[in-house]
Design a protein around this motif. Structure first.
Motif, PDB file in Angstrom:
ATOM      1  N   MET A 136      15.849 -22.870 -18.266  1.00 42.79           N
ATOM      2  CA  MET A 136      14.546 -23.531 -18.146  1.00 42.79           C
ATOM      3  C   MET A 136      14.289 -24.094 -16.744  1.00 42.79           C
ATOM      4  N   HIS A 137      15.350 -24.636 -16.148  1.00 43.54           N
ATOM      5  CA  HIS A 137      15.183 -25.319 -14.868  1.00 43.54           C
ATOM      6  C   HIS A 137      15.421 -24.415 -13.667  1.00 43.54           C
ATOM      7  N   GLN A 138      16.189 -23.352 -13.874  1.00 42.12           N
ATOM      8  CA  GLN A 138      16.494 -22.471 -12.749  1.00 42.12           C
ATOM      9  C   GLN A 138      15.624 -21.224 -12.827  1.00 42.12           C
ATOM     10  N   GLY A 139      15.336 -20.672 -11.673  1.00 40.27           N
ATOM     11  CA  GLY A 139      14.563 -19.443 -11.645  1.00 40.27           C
ATOM     12  C   GLY A 139      15.119 -18.486 -10.615  1.00 40.27           C
ATOM     13  N   PRO A 140      14.913 -17.185 -10.801  1.00 39.93           N
ATOM     14  CA  PRO A 140      14.297 -16.592 -11.990  1.00 39.93           C
ATOM     15  C   PRO A 140      15.248 -16.558 -13.172  1.00 39.93           C
ATOM     16  N   ASP A 141      14.680 -16.460 -14.358  1.00 40.49           N
ATOM     17  CA  ASP A 141      15.465 -16.402 -15.587  1.00 40.49           C
ATOM     18  C   ASP A 141      16.206 -15.070 -15.629  1.00 40.49           C
ATOM     19  N   ARG A 142      17.538 -15.101 -15.715  1.00 42.47           N
ATOM     20  CA  ARG A 142      18.351 -13.884 -15.643  1.00 42.47           C
ATOM     21  C   ARG A 142      18.045 -12.913 -16.768  1.00 42.47           C
ATOM     22  N   VAL A 143      17.659 -13.418 -17.916  1.00 40.47           N
ATOM     23  CA  VAL A 143      17.422 -12.544 -19.057  1.00 40.47           C
ATOM     24  C   VAL A 143      16.076 -11.821 -18.941  1.00 40.47           C
ATOM     25  N   LEU A 144      15.227 -12.254 -18.023  1.00 41.29           N
ATOM     26  CA  LEU A 144      13.927 -11.620 -17.832  1.00 41.29           C
ATOM     27  C   LEU A 144      13.938 -10.596 -16.700  1.00 41.29           C
ATOM     28  N   THR A 145      15.095 -10.380 -16.087  1.00 40.34           N
ATOM     29  CA  THR A 145      15.238  -9.406 -15.008  1.00 40.34           C
ATOM     30  C   THR A 145      16.125  -8.270 -15.484  1.00 40.34           C
ATOM     31  N   LYS A 146      15.679  -7.024 -15.311  1.00 40.35           N
ATOM     32  CA  LYS A 146      16.396  -5.875 -15.865  1.00 40.35           C
ATOM     33  C   LYS A 146      17.824  -5.756 -15.354  1.00 40.35           C
ATOM     34  N   VAL A 147      18.034  -6.050 -14.095  1.00 40.57           N
ATOM     35  CA  VAL A 147      19.364  -5.871 -13.519  1.00 40.57           C
ATOM     36  C   VAL A 147      20.360  -6.877 -14.082  1.00 40.57           C
ATOM     37  N   GLN A 149      19.821  -8.824 -16.962  1.00 49.80           N
ATOM     38  CA  GLN A 149      19.714  -9.036 -18.408  1.00 49.80           C
ATOM     39  C   GLN A 149      20.937  -8.574 -19.195  1.00 49.80           C
ATOM     40  N   PRO A 150      21.518  -7.384 -18.908  1.00 51.62           N
ATOM     41  CA  PRO A 150      22.668  -6.936 -19.704  1.00 51.62           C
ATOM     42  C   PRO A 150      23.824  -7.928 -19.725  1.00 51.62           C
ATOM     43  N   GLU A 151      24.102  -8.590 -18.605  1.00 44.52           N
ATOM     44  CA  GLU A 151      25.220  -9.525 -18.568  1.00 44.52           C
ATOM     45  C   GLU A 151      25.001 -10.693 -19.526  1.00 44.52           C
ATOM     46  N   CYS A 153      23.298 -10.475 -22.399  1.00 51.52           N
ATOM     47  CA  CYS A 153      23.523  -9.936 -23.737  1.00 51.52           C
ATOM     48  C   CYS A 153      25.009  -9.656 -23.971  1.00 51.52           C
ATOM     49  N   PHE A 154      25.690  -9.168 -22.925  1.00 55.66           N
ATOM     50  CA  PHE A 154      27.097  -8.814 -23.058  1.00 55.66           C
ATOM     51  C   PHE A 154      28.001 -10.027 -23.255  1.00 55.66           C
ATOM     52  N   SER A 155      27.500 -11.215 -22.956  1.00 56.36           N
ATOM     53  CA  SER A 155      28.318 -12.415 -23.159  1.00 56.36           C
ATOM     54  C   SER A 155      28.671 -12.586 -24.637  1.00 56.36           C
ATOM     55  N   CYS A 156      27.866 -12.009 -25.531  1.00 58.18           N
ATOM     56  CA  CYS A 156      28.179 -12.036 -26.968  1.00 58.18           C
ATOM     57  C   CYS A 156      28.539 -10.647 -27.490  1.00 58.18           C
ATOM     58  N   HIS A 157      27.872  -9.630 -26.987  1.00 57.72           N
ATOM     59  CA  HIS A 157      28.035  -8.272 -27.500  1.00 57.72           C
ATOM     60  C   HIS A 157      29.094  -7.528 -26.679  1.00 57.72           C
ATOM     61  N   LYS A 158      30.354  -7.864 -26.935  1.00 55.95           N
ATOM     62  CA  LYS A 158      31.483  -7.309 -26.166  1.00 55.95           C
ATOM     63  C   LYS A 158      31.663  -5.812 -26.406  1.00 55.95           C
ATOM     64  N   GLU A 159      31.442  -5.369 -27.632  1.00 54.29           N
ATOM     65  CA  GLU A 159      31.639  -3.949 -27.942  1.00 54.29           C
ATOM     66  C   GLU A 159      30.669  -3.081 -27.136  1.00 54.29           C
ATOM     67  N   GLN A 160      29.420  -3.541 -27.034  1.00 59.73           N
ATOM     68  CA  GLN A 160      28.429  -2.780 -26.279  1.00 59.73           C
ATOM     69  C   GLN A 160      28.754  -2.789 -24.781  1.00 59.73           C
ATOM     70  N   ARG A 161      29.355  -3.871 -24.299  1.00 57.79           N
ATOM     71  CA  ARG A 161      29.775  -3.916 -22.893  1.00 57.79           C
ATOM     72  C   ARG A 161      30.781  -2.791 -22.608  1.00 57.79           C
ATOM     73  N   ALA A 162      31.738  -2.607 -23.514  1.00 56.19           N
ATOM     74  CA  ALA A 162      32.745  -1.558 -23.336  1.00 56.19           C
ATOM     75  C   ALA A 162      32.114  -0.171 -23.411  1.00 56.19           C
ATOM     76  N   ARG A 169      25.778   7.585 -20.900  1.00 57.80           N
ATOM     77  CA  ARG A 169      25.127   6.330 -21.293  1.00 57.80           C
ATOM     78  C   ARG A 169      23.729   6.264 -20.693  1.00 57.80           C
ATOM     79  N   HIS A 170      22.948   5.322 -21.171  1.00 57.74           N
ATOM     80  CA  HIS A 170      21.654   5.051 -20.543  1.00 57.74           C
ATOM     81  C   HIS A 170      21.898   4.292 -19.227  1.00 57.74           C
ATOM     82  N   PRO A 171      21.024   4.456 -18.245  1.00 52.50           N
ATOM     83  CA  PRO A 171      21.235   3.793 -16.940  1.00 52.50           C
ATOM     84  C   PRO A 171      20.917   2.305 -16.966  1.00 52.50           C
ATOM     85  N   ILE A 172      21.593   1.590 -17.854  1.00 54.74           N
ATOM     86  CA  ILE A 172      21.298   0.164 -18.008  1.00 54.74           C
ATOM     87  C   ILE A 172      21.933  -0.666 -16.902  1.00 54.74           C
TER      88      ILE A 172
END
Length: 313
Positions: A136-147, A149-151, A153-162, A169-172
């Motif tokens: 909320m206080h820092q910008g830009p919001d990392r989850v709103l930037t494509k480059v 954003q994956p990190e 999501c990957f903080s919880c979704h470890k299997e998808q990170r691997a 794969r898709h060029p994520i």
């Protein structure tokens, strides 16, 4: 009686004004300039974030500042500050429940096409707070930037990170595709939080040529793209779960065409009973895709494309 009451009120008001006093003194909640006395770093970073832009009519900065999210800090200031003192709300606190944190954000962000299904969604049901993903206080919001954003999501979704480290794969990781291109983390009516009503409709956003309709439809394709593909990454080309023909053999019994009989030769039928592994070897060595090139569906009623010459005789 009414006249006497009005005269008394008028006299009281006149005396108050004569003494330079305000008859009704509304207490204004402290603004960012007051908060800055103790929270200088937070106020400074907030001013650089999207919520701190006064040019946005609906931003907290344009509608009272800190109090929009943190509540009236009057008692907090009178008490000399302190964590949790004076009724101040702190969405970043671990002591505050996820639902209470989210309620603050939903005061402004409720509804809309992307948050209609938040209530009851997987993330909401598992106690995920907006602050787990968004800043909320820092910008830009990392989850709103494509480059970046994956990190998040990957903080919880470890299997998808691997899976995204695999060759197909898709060029994520390059920022060309983001998790939110396929998934809506705020909830959806489709499975696995996909943006559309089904897995297939989500894939068709980019792979429209696979939609059809076709004269000959491959049933697994119309059922679910994930019958054959793993969208997060595989070691096989084209995101296939298994290499062909082994992938095809998961549904189709391994076989080879009875070529001599198709050519009209008067010979005994070639079957696995008479030739052992010969029929399986035919398929294994040459691959199903040599003939069945349009596995997603084709307009050739003979199912194969191109049609083998021995079938035209």
């Amino acid at each position: 009686m009414t006249g006497n009451l009005l005269r008394s009120l008028s006299a009281g008001l006149f005396c108050a004004l004569a003494l330079g006093m305000s008859p009704v003194r509304a207490q204004t909640p402290p603004g960012p300039e007051v908060c800055q006395g103790c929270h200088a770093d937070k106020v400074e970073s907030f001013a650089k974030a999207i919520h701190g832009q006064k040019s946005h009519a609906k931003s907290p900065a344009a509608n009272g500042g800190c109090v929009v999210c943190h509540g009236d800090g009057t008692e907090h200031v009178k008490a000399g500050g302190g964590r949790g003192v004076g009724g101040i709300k702190n969405p970043g606190s671990k002591l505050m429940s996820a639902d209470d944190k989210n309620a603050i954000c939903l005061n402004c962000h409720r509804g809309g096409s992307t948050r209609t299904h938040w209530e009851g969604s997987t993330h909401q049901a598992r106690g995920i707070a907006c602050t787990n993903c968004h800043t909320m206080h820092q910008g830009p919001d990392r989850v709103l930037t494509k480059v970046t954003q994956p990190e998040v999501c990957f903080s919880c979704h470890k299997e998808q990170r691997a899976q995204y480290t695999r060759p197909s794969r898709h060029p994520i990781l390059e920022g060309k595709v983001a998790c939110s291109d396929c998934h809506n983390p705020h909830g959806s009516v489709g499975p696995s939080l996909v943006k559309r009503d089904s897995i297939n409709d989500t894939c068709y956003q980019c792979h429209m040529e696979k939609r059809g309709p076709f004269v000959h439809t491959h049933e697994p394709v119309s059922e679910n793209c994930m019958n054959c593909h793993n969208p997060h990454g595989t070691v096989t080309e084209n995101l296939l779960k298994v290499r062909a023909p082994m992938l095809c053999h998961q549904c189709h019994t391994p076989h080879g065409p009875n070529v001599p009989q198709l050519l009209g030769a008067q010979v005994a039928p070639r079957t696995t009973a008479t030739t052992g592994k010969d029929a399986i070897n035919y398929t294994m060595a040459r691959g199903c895709l040599n003939c069945h090139t349009q596995v997603h569906g084709g307009n050739n009623p003979t199912v194969t494309d191109p049609t083998p010459q021995f079938m035209l005789r």
